[in-house]
Design a protein around this motif. Structure first.
Motif, short mmCIF file in Angstrom:
data_model
loop_
_atom_site.label_atom_id
_atom_site.label_comp_id
_atom_site.label_asym_id
_atom_site.label_seq_id
_atom_site.Cartn_x
_atom_site.Cartn_y
_atom_site.Cartn_z
N UNK A 1 0.93 -1.21 -0.08
CA UNK A 1 -0.03 -0.13 -0.17
C UNK A 1 0.99 1.30 -0.04
N UNK A 2 2.03 1.03 0.38
CA UNK A 2 3.03 2.25 0.43
C UNK A 2 3.18 2.96 -1.07
N UNK A 3 2.75 2.13 -1.87
CA UNK A 3 3.23 2.28 -3.44
C UNK A 3 1.83 2.51 -3.95
N UNK A 4 0.57 2.11 -3.34
CA UNK A 4 -0.60 2.01 -4.13
C UNK A 4 -1.43 3.31 -3.79
N UNK A 5 -1.30 3.78 -2.38
CA UNK A 5 -2.26 4.85 -2.08
C UNK A 5 -2.06 6.06 -3.06
N UNK A 6 -3.15 6.75 -3.37
CA UNK A 6 -3.17 7.92 -4.33
C UNK A 6 -2.87 9.23 -3.83
N UNK A 7 -2.31 10.05 -4.67
CA UNK A 7 -1.99 11.39 -4.35
C UNK A 7 -3.21 12.12 -5.13
N UNK A 8 -3.92 12.98 -4.76
CA UNK A 8 -5.02 14.03 -5.36
C UNK A 8 -4.27 15.34 -5.35
N UNK A 9 -3.62 15.93 -6.18
CA UNK A 9 -2.71 17.21 -6.26
C UNK A 9 -3.77 18.13 -6.53
N UNK A 10 -3.63 19.24 -5.51
CA UNK A 10 -4.61 20.50 -5.77
C UNK A 10 -3.42 21.55 -5.76
N UNK A 11 -3.66 22.42 -6.88
CA UNK A 11 -2.89 23.77 -7.04
C UNK A 11 -1.46 23.44 -6.89
N UNK A 12 -0.91 22.46 -7.63
CA UNK A 12 0.46 22.12 -7.70
C UNK A 12 1.13 21.58 -6.31
N UNK A 13 0.51 20.91 -5.60
CA UNK A 13 0.48 20.65 -4.21
C UNK A 13 1.88 19.46 -4.52
N UNK A 14 2.74 19.30 -3.35
CA UNK A 14 4.01 18.70 -3.39
C UNK A 14 3.70 17.06 -3.52
N UNK A 15 4.22 16.34 -4.39
CA UNK A 15 4.31 14.82 -4.20
C UNK A 15 5.78 14.37 -4.15
N UNK A 16 6.48 15.25 -3.99
CA UNK A 16 8.05 14.94 -4.20
C UNK A 16 8.41 13.81 -3.21
N UNK A 17 9.30 12.96 -3.82
CA UNK A 17 9.82 11.80 -3.36
C UNK A 17 11.33 11.92 -2.77
N UNK A 18 11.85 13.13 -3.06
CA UNK A 18 13.28 13.41 -2.91
C UNK A 18 13.77 13.46 -1.43
N UNK A 19 14.93 13.43 -1.11
CA UNK A 19 15.49 13.46 0.31
C UNK A 19 14.92 14.55 0.87
N UNK A 20 14.32 14.50 2.23
CA UNK A 20 13.87 15.73 2.51
C UNK A 20 14.88 16.71 3.48
N UNK A 21 14.31 17.94 3.52
CA UNK A 21 15.30 18.78 4.23
C UNK A 21 14.49 19.29 5.42
N UNK A 22 15.40 19.36 6.24
CA UNK A 22 15.03 20.14 7.54
C UNK A 22 13.91 19.29 8.26
N UNK A 23 12.70 19.76 8.72
CA UNK A 23 11.55 18.58 9.38
C UNK A 23 10.66 18.49 8.43
N UNK A 24 10.36 18.72 6.95
CA UNK A 24 9.64 18.67 6.15
C UNK A 24 9.27 17.21 6.24
#
Length: 615
Positions: A273-296
């Protein structure tokens, strides 16, 4: 309004050359004003070229009727209980009168804004137009400034704005103007620790699950939560029809790699399910899977891991909401969509009935006093639409008890001491979730670092009738304690609670412990999603807006929490805020859920066993 504007308007009216086919023009008058919250200060004039996505809330035609429908379909003793409204039903109730829309269009056209420049919500009760600050200042006869928060972030706002008098009754609010509300992810402000202990080695089902053996206060796992709240041997049957969702804001997203590591460790059968749950993007919301910065992404990872760890295989949607970038004048910023909360709400309300989730978890809120009453009221009314359509909407009650010590003052300019309630938890059409910790018994969540389960009474919304009996009983036990510092007749929150201390989380590839009502809220949402699963399988409607049922009958299926308090506001009284007592209290509500009792109370009949679960 400027003298020049009034003079020109008077002359045009006198000659008739400015006559309107809809209604004669009227002079401007202040429509709304709001004190600037104490954590914000004015630092500079707003650049006239800075763009704002302005949202105009047109008065809804029949909200009173919508509210009546909401309470009828949510009242377990009403003949219409569970007969939730459709998207079309709700749209018909809230769409503005044609006359109201015509007047607003005329006013905009008078200011050079044509209908082709506008976009609309599904019911046309919100109009959006992107304009530079200079034009908005003329449109609303106001002056915007740059305001800086004590955390260093900046935004463009004004303290008051005006409209032609004849439009006052047709427009509820216009934002962003004087609202300083920020949907702040609660986990970002909380205690976050690297995991330094050991988890229970036994992650398989016991014939007689023992909470003491499975649960540890520092490292709460899905096995612990499923055992404690009795979902451990329930096998979901309606995953094709039942849905759950969470919301991300301010660049937060849900990392699939972290979620996969978490589920492999704590719920291996759900790992895919980690790779099957869906993103619903609103107004260019982030779905970035890059290495995170700070506490994001701490909040995002906590939410998705908790909901899948408990609610799997219920399909999950993660709303990725964009907007509200930091305003940085020195970088020449020209665009700032800074009301992402409205983006999310309007997007969800526009979803068809077959797409709309039955539960939504939101761990973002802010002090109620950052929100002008007109804006809070309208947002709350829009949330009522979700409840009428059968959606259970859950909000975290906050993580500073009755308020952050040192900041417990009113926002009316007097500087008087005051407990500080959290919005949208104070909206009477949502379910607010507090936090507990420990086991056998559970107690109010509190850490010496300053985290305490939030709760209190609204200064904006009156107490709804469904709360009268429970809240009056609490107030009687409280007596005159701290009576001067809260509105005893306001909507009281939270409504219920769940574990919220030291949740096992994988963040940035590392085992991490996160605490807060931002953990309790997705946990409750996942449990209610499983309740809905059983209801659907039994041919019954889902819970929808559960507060009327909760306060009338549902509380019997919750474990009462009677130890602890909503500590905070150390400068007021003994600093312990509201104490937990027998029955409902503004710290943990009615307490924590008992899944088996919930579904039996709702009339879903069957038997439990240790091999096949509930049938």
């Amino acid at each position: 309004m400027s003298a020049a504007k009034l003079f020109l308007l008077a002359g045009l009216l006198a000659t008739g050359s400015y006559a309107s086919p809809v209604q004669a023009r009227t002079p401007y008058a202040v429509k709304d004003s709001h004190f600037v919250p104490s954590k914000w200060r004015q630092v500079a004039p707003a650049p006239s070229t800075h763009n704002i996505d302005l949202r105009i809330a047109i008065k809804q035609n029949s909200f009173d009727d919508l509210e009546r429908h909401l309470y009828e379909v949510s009242d377990p003793d009403h003949s219409r209980y569970g007969q939730h409204l459709s998207e079309l039903d709700v749209k018909k109730l809230v769409q503005p009168a044609d006359h109201s829309l015509a007047l607003v269009h005329e006013w905009l056209a008078d200011n050079g804004i044509e209908t082709g420049d506008l976009s609309y919500s599904a019911a046309k009760d919100w109009i959006k137009v992107s304009l530079p600050v200079g034009r908005i200042e003329s449109l609303l006869d106001t002056k915007y400034s740059v305001y800086r928060h004590e955390d260093g972030s900046e935004t463009v706002r004004t303290s008051e704005w005006s409209l032609p008098v004849h439009l006052h009754e047709h427009i509820d609010t216009i934002q962003p103007t004087n609202s300083f509300f920020r949907s702040t992810p609660k986990a970002v402000t909380l205690e976050v620790n690297k995991f330094g202990g050991s988890y229970s080695k036994d992650v398989t089902y016991h014939q007689d699950p023992n909470v003491t053996a499975i649960c540890t206060p520092r490292g709460v796992t899905p096995l612990c939560m499923r055992t404690l709240y009795e979902t451990i041997d329930y096998i979901p049957q309606s995953a094709g029809k039942n849905k759950m969702a969470l919301a991300n804001y301010l660049g937060e997203t849900n990392n699939r790699s972290d979620t996969s590591l978490f589920l492999q460790k704590f719920r291996p059968e759900a790992a895919a399910a980690a790779y099957s749950f869906k993103f619903d993007v609103i107004n260019n919301g982030s779905t970035s899977q890059a290495v995170v910065q700070s506490r994001i992404d701490i909040e995002g990872d906590l939410d998705v891991e908790t909901m899948l760890g408990v609610g799997w295989p219920t399909p999950l949607t993660a709303y990725a909401v964009g907007g509200s970038p930091p305003f940085i004048p020195s970088n020449g910023t020209t665009t700032n969509t800074n009301e992402p909360y409205l983006d999310w709400l309007q997007h969800v309300l526009a979803q068809s009935d077959d797409v709309l989730p039955q539960v939504v978890s939101t761990s973002y809120d802010d002090e109620e006093q950052t929100v002008p009453p007109s804006y809070a009221k309208r947002v709350c009314e829009d949330l009522a639409q979700l409840g009428a359509r059968g959606v259970s909407v859950f909000y975290a009650s906050g993580d500073s008890g009755v308020g952050t010590s040192g900041d417990c003052i009113t926002n009316n300019g007097s500087g008087a001491k005051r407990f500080t309630p959290e919005f949208p938890s104070t909206c009477p059409y949502v379910t607010s979730v507090g936090a507990t910790m420990d086991f056998n018994p559970e107690v109010v969540a509190y850490h010496s670092s300053g985290f305490a389960s939030g709760g209190g009474f609204s200064d904006l919304f009156p107490r709804p009738a469904y709360q009268d009996k429970a809240v009056k009983a609490y107030l009687k036990t409280l007596g005159n304690r701290d009576a001067a510092y809260f509105n005893a007749s306001g909507r009281a929150y939270p409504d219920i609670a769940a574990q919220g201390s030291y949740f096992s989380t994988v963040w940035n590839g590392t085992d991490t412990l996160v605490s807060g009502t931002s953990a309790s809220t997705p946990l409750i949402a996942a449990i209610i999603a499983l309740v809905n699963d059983a209801l659907i399988a039994g041919g019954k409607p889902t819970l929808g807006f559960l507060n009327p049922w909760l306060y009338k009958k549902g509380y019997r299926a919750f474990t009462d929490i009677t130890s602890g308090s909503a500590a905070g506001c150390s400068e007021i009284g003994d600093g312990k805020g509201f104490p937990a007592v027998e029955g409902w209290d503004p710290v943990t509500g009615f307490g924590t859920p008992k899944f088996r009792d919930l579904i039996h109370l709702l009339g879903v009949h069957g038997t439990w066993n240790h091999t096949g679960g509930f049938s």
